[in-house]
Design a protein around this motif. Structure first.
Motif, PDB file in Angstrom:
ATOM      1  N   THR A  80       0.826  -1.207   0.000  1.00  0.00           N
ATOM      2  CA  THR A  80       0.000   0.000   0.000  1.00  0.00           C
ATOM      3  C   THR A  80       0.864   1.262   0.000  1.00  0.00           C
ATOM      4  O   THR A  80       2.093   1.196   0.105  1.00  0.00           O
ATOM      5  N   ASP A  81       0.191   2.425  -0.091  1.00  0.00           N
ATOM      6  CA  ASP A  81       0.916   3.696  -0.154  1.00  0.00           C
ATOM      7  C   ASP A  81       1.652   4.007   1.139  1.00  0.00           C
ATOM      8  O   ASP A  81       2.578   4.805   1.157  1.00  0.00           O
ATOM      9  N   ALA A  82       1.217   3.391   2.233  1.00  0.00           N
ATOM     10  CA  ALA A  82       1.886   3.558   3.528  1.00  0.00           C
ATOM     11  C   ALA A  82       2.236   2.182   4.084  1.00  0.00           C
ATOM     12  O   ALA A  82       1.424   1.254   4.012  1.00  0.00           O
ATOM     13  N   VAL A  83       3.435   2.055   4.614  1.00  0.00           N
ATOM     14  CA  VAL A  83       3.861   0.802   5.248  1.00  0.00           C
ATOM     15  C   VAL A  83       4.469   1.135   6.605  1.00  0.00           C
ATOM     16  O   VAL A  83       5.079   2.182   6.783  1.00  0.00           O
ATOM     17  N   ALA A  84       4.256   0.233   7.561  1.00  0.00           N
ATOM     18  CA  ALA A  84       4.827   0.422   8.892  1.00  0.00           C
ATOM     19  C   ALA A  84       5.955  -0.569   9.101  1.00  0.00           C
ATOM     20  O   ALA A  84       5.879  -1.717   8.655  1.00  0.00           O
ATOM     21  N   MET A  85       7.000  -0.119   9.787  1.00  0.00           N
ATOM     22  CA  MET A  85       8.182  -0.952  10.001  1.00  0.00           C
ATOM     23  C   MET A  85       8.542  -0.992  11.476  1.00  0.00           C
ATOM     24  O   MET A  85       8.395  -0.006  12.194  1.00  0.00           O
ATOM     25  N   ASP A  86       9.011  -2.167  11.899  1.00  0.00           N
ATOM     26  CA  ASP A  86       9.556  -2.294  13.250  1.00  0.00           C
ATOM     27  C   ASP A  86      10.709  -3.276  13.216  1.00  0.00           C
ATOM     28  O   ASP A  86      10.656  -4.296  12.508  1.00  0.00           O
ATOM     29  N   CYS A  87      11.755  -2.976  13.956  1.00  0.00           N
ATOM     30  CA  CYS A  87      12.950  -3.810  13.989  1.00  0.00           C
ATOM     31  C   CYS A  87      13.263  -4.232  15.415  1.00  0.00           C
ATOM     32  O   CYS A  87      12.972  -3.511  16.360  1.00  0.00           O
ATOM     33  N   GLU A  88      13.863  -5.398  15.541  1.00  0.00           N
ATOM     34  CA  GLU A  88      14.370  -5.875  16.823  1.00  0.00           C
ATOM     35  C   GLU A  88      15.887  -6.012  16.716  1.00  0.00           C
ATOM     36  O   GLU A  88      16.404  -6.451  15.690  1.00  0.00           O
ATOM     37  N   MET A  89      16.571  -5.642  17.790  1.00  0.00           N
ATOM     38  CA  MET A  89      18.032  -5.587  17.772  1.00  0.00           C
ATOM     39  C   MET A  89      18.653  -6.670  18.655  1.00  0.00           C
ATOM     40  O   MET A  89      18.052  -7.133  19.627  1.00  0.00           O
ATOM     41  N   VAL A  90      19.884  -7.005  18.312  1.00  0.00           N
ATOM     42  CA  VAL A  90      20.709  -7.885  19.145  1.00  0.00           C
ATOM     43  C   VAL A  90      21.995  -7.140  19.470  1.00  0.00           C
ATOM     44  O   VAL A  90      22.321  -6.128  18.839  1.00  0.00           O
ATOM     45  N   GLY A  91      22.726  -7.628  20.464  1.00  0.00           N
ATOM     46  CA  GLY A  91      23.950  -6.960  20.876  1.00  0.00           C
ATOM     47  C   GLY A  91      25.189  -7.550  20.218  1.00  0.00           C
ATOM     48  O   GLY A  91      25.337  -8.775  20.142  1.00  0.00           O
ATOM     49  N   VAL A  92      26.052  -6.676  19.709  1.00  0.00           N
ATOM     50  CA  VAL A  92      27.309  -7.105  19.089  1.00  0.00           C
ATOM     51  C   VAL A  92      28.462  -6.362  19.762  1.00  0.00           C
ATOM     52  O   VAL A  92      28.251  -5.498  20.603  1.00  0.00           O
ATOM     53  N   GLY A  93      29.679  -6.703  19.349  1.00  0.00           N
ATOM     54  CA  GLY A  93      30.856  -6.102  19.974  1.00  0.00           C
ATOM     55  C   GLY A  93      31.005  -6.626  21.382  1.00  0.00           C
ATOM     56  O   GLY A  93      31.160  -7.830  21.594  1.00  0.00           O
ATOM     57  N   GLN A  94      30.895  -5.753  22.348  1.00  0.00           N
ATOM     58  CA  GLN A  94      30.894  -6.150  23.746  1.00  0.00           C
ATOM     59  C   GLN A  94      29.465  -6.235  24.298  1.00  0.00           C
ATOM     60  O   GLN A  94      29.264  -6.299  25.506  1.00  0.00           O
ATOM     61  N   GLY A  95      28.505  -6.200  23.398  1.00  0.00           N
ATOM     62  CA  GLY A  95      27.100  -6.285  23.793  1.00  0.00           C
ATOM     63  C   GLY A  95      26.426  -4.954  23.935  1.00  0.00           C
ATOM     64  O   GLY A  95      25.204  -4.868  24.064  1.00  0.00           O
ATOM     65  N   ASN A  96      27.215  -3.886  23.904  1.00  0.00           N
ATOM     66  CA  ASN A  96      26.666  -2.542  24.086  1.00  0.00           C
ATOM     67  C   ASN A  96      26.272  -1.876  22.771  1.00  0.00           C
ATOM     68  O   ASN A  96      25.672  -0.813  22.769  1.00  0.00           O
ATOM     69  N   ARG A  97      26.634  -2.490  21.651  1.00  0.00           N
ATOM     70  CA  ARG A  97      26.245  -1.957  20.334  1.00  0.00           C
ATOM     71  C   ARG A  97      25.130  -2.813  19.754  1.00  0.00           C
ATOM     72  O   ARG A  97      25.114  -4.037  19.920  1.00  0.00           O
ATOM     73  N   SER A  98      24.218  -2.134  19.046  1.00  0.00           N
ATOM     74  CA  SER A  98      23.051  -2.826  18.497  1.00  0.00           C
ATOM     75  C   SER A  98      23.245  -3.163  17.023  1.00  0.00           C
ATOM     76  O   SER A  98      23.852  -2.391  16.271  1.00  0.00           O
ATOM     77  N   ALA A  99      22.700  -4.320  16.643  1.00  0.00           N
ATOM     78  CA  ALA A  99      22.702  -4.738  15.244  1.00  0.00           C
ATOM     79  C   ALA A  99      21.334  -5.320  14.924  1.00  0.00           C
ATOM     80  O   ALA A  99      20.631  -5.841  15.804  1.00  0.00           O
ATOM     81  N   LEU A 100      20.951  -5.218  13.681  1.00  0.00           N
ATOM     82  CA  LEU A 100      19.633  -5.678  13.254  1.00  0.00           C
ATOM     83  C   LEU A 100      19.512  -7.191  13.395  1.00  0.00           C
ATOM     84  O   LEU A 100      20.362  -7.947  12.924  1.00  0.00           O
ATOM     85  N   GLY A 101      18.425  -7.640  14.061  1.00  0.00           N
ATOM     86  CA  GLY A 101      18.186  -9.068  14.220  1.00  0.00           C
ATOM     87  C   GLY A 101      16.909  -9.532  13.543  1.00  0.00           C
ATOM     88  O   GLY A 101      16.787 -10.703  13.162  1.00  0.00           O
ATOM     89  N   ARG A 102      15.964  -8.613  13.385  1.00  0.00           N
ATOM     90  CA  ARG A 102      14.697  -8.953  12.727  1.00  0.00           C
ATOM     91  C   ARG A 102      14.033  -7.675  12.257  1.00  0.00           C
ATOM     92  O   ARG A 102      14.098  -6.644  12.933  1.00  0.00           O
ATOM     93  N   VAL A 103      13.403  -7.732  11.099  1.00  0.00           N
ATOM     94  CA  VAL A 103      12.694  -6.573  10.566  1.00  0.00           C
ATOM     95  C   VAL A 103      11.352  -7.026  10.010  1.00  0.00           C
ATOM     96  O   VAL A 103      11.249  -8.062   9.362  1.00  0.00           O
ATOM     97  N   THR A 104      10.329  -6.226  10.299  1.00  0.00           N
ATOM     98  CA  THR A 104       8.966  -6.546   9.867  1.00  0.00           C
ATOM     99  C   THR A 104       8.328  -5.331   9.217  1.00  0.00           C
ATOM    100  O   THR A 104       8.475  -4.212   9.698  1.00  0.00           O
ATOM    101  N   LEU A 105       7.607  -5.584   8.128  1.00  0.00           N
ATOM    102  CA  LEU A 105       6.847  -4.536   7.449  1.00  0.00           C
ATOM    103  C   LEU A 105       5.401  -4.987   7.319  1.00  0.00           C
ATOM    104  O   LEU A 105       5.138  -6.152   6.965  1.00  0.00           O
ATOM    105  N   VAL A 106       4.470  -4.091   7.594  1.00  0.00           N
ATOM    106  CA  VAL A 106       3.049  -4.389   7.403  1.00  0.00           C
ATOM    107  C   VAL A 106       2.435  -3.296   6.543  1.00  0.00           C
ATOM    108  O   VAL A 106       2.923  -2.163   6.516  1.00  0.00           O
ATOM    109  N   ASN A 107       1.359  -3.651   5.824  1.00  0.00           N
ATOM    110  CA  ASN A 107       0.686  -2.638   5.005  1.00  0.00           C
ATOM    111  C   ASN A 107      -0.323  -1.871   5.857  1.00  0.00           C
ATOM    112  O   ASN A 107      -0.399  -2.061   7.076  1.00  0.00           O
ATOM    113  N   LYS A 108      -1.100  -1.013   5.232  1.00  0.00           N
ATOM    114  CA  LYS A 108      -1.972  -0.126   6.011  1.00  0.00           C
ATOM    115  C   LYS A 108      -3.099  -0.862   6.718  1.00  0.00           C
ATOM    116  O   LYS A 108      -3.737  -0.317   7.613  1.00  0.00           O
TER     117      LYS A 108
END
Length: 275
Positions: A80-108
């Motif tokens: 659709t003309d509008a989409v919503a996104m949400d991401c979940e993060m995991v810890g990398v490096g020493q655990g204090n930095r965030s990296a993408l672990g999951r991404v979801t998109l839904v339509n209107k």
């Protein structure tokens, strides 16, 4: 002969109440047939059934799909003309930095159009399961970051992107999106309290009367909540965006007045005098 007639007449004069009682007793002792219907039972079932369908659940109660406002109202999975996104993060490096672990998109309508676990480039040291809901097994067959990044970029290009704290999600994806096409529920003024941003779970409880993020976060649920918040306020939100764009365009059109230097004025006066 007279005696027989007398007996027959006595038989015919049987009390009608007694006849009714005998019939009810015989019916009571008779076993019902397989095809007989107990109307009283049917009536009771229908009444109880209606009561069972009625729901008075509150945000803190477990909600069925019939009364949960986050449940999609149709099966349209189109882009659709509008989409919503949400991401979940995991810890990398020493655990204090965030990296993408999951991404979801839904339509209107809240239907999922993209949902993938992502294998980070760096080694994961903290899955942050209590919040992200991500476990080691989820990333064993996860998609490569570059592939997911490319697909998300294709989905959101030229569309209104809805979400909560989108700057974090886009940063994790190493993507950008035009400011005029972003609808961030954390930045929408009517959602803020005394100029402070509210968490998505608080917005969902206040404006949607639904509870989210009570345990592990679900990106599908979070994306649906952000989209519903946008759709319920879409008219006013879009008007606000248009007004902001119009104001910026007016400010750009206004050319600043050139300030004349005092030395130039003296030079002009000398030239006039000489003439």
């Amino acid at each position: 002969m007279g005696t027989k007639l007398k007996k027959n007449s006595n038989k015919l004069q049987l009390n009608p109440n007694w006849a009714v009682l005998q019939k009810s007793l015989s019916d009571h002792g008779r076993r019902p047939s397989k095809h007989s219907v107990d109307h009283s039972e049917t009536l009771t079932t229908s009444i109880l059934g209606k009561r069972k369908e009625r729901s008075d659940s509150k945000p803190g109660d477990s909600q069925s799909s019939t009364n949960n406002p986050l449940t999609p109202v149709n099966d349209d999975f189109s882009l659709t003309d509008a989409v919503a996104m949400d991401c979940e993060m995991v810890g990398v490096g020493q655990g204090n930095r965030s990296a993408l672990g999951r991404v979801t998109l839904v339509n209107k309508w809240g239907n999922v159009i993209f949902d993938e676990f992502v294998r980070p480039i760096e080694r994961v040291v903290d899955f942050r399961t209590q919040i992200s809901g991500i476990r080691p097994r989820d990333l064993r067959k996860a998609k490569d970051f570059s592939m997911v990044q490319k697909k998300v970029a294709e989905f959101i290009k030229g569309r209104i992107l809805v979400g909560h704290a989108l700057r974090n999600d886009l940063k994790a994806l190493l993507l950008s999106h035009p400011k005029n096409d972003k609808r961030d529920t954390s930045e929408y003024p009517p959602f803020q309290r005394q100029g402070h941003r509210s968490a998505l779970r608080h917005l969902a409880a206040s404006f949607l009367n639904v509870e989210i993020q009570s345990g592990e976060h679900c990106p599908v649920e979070d994306a649906r909540a952000a989209m519903l918040l946008y759709e319920k306020n879409r008219k006013d939100w879009e008007k606000l965006v248009k007004d902001q764009i119009r104001l910026k365009q007016k400010q750009k059109k206004r050319k600043p007045k050139k300030k004349t230097k005092q030395g130039d004025d003296l030079h002009d006066n000398d030239a006039t005098t000489a003439t």
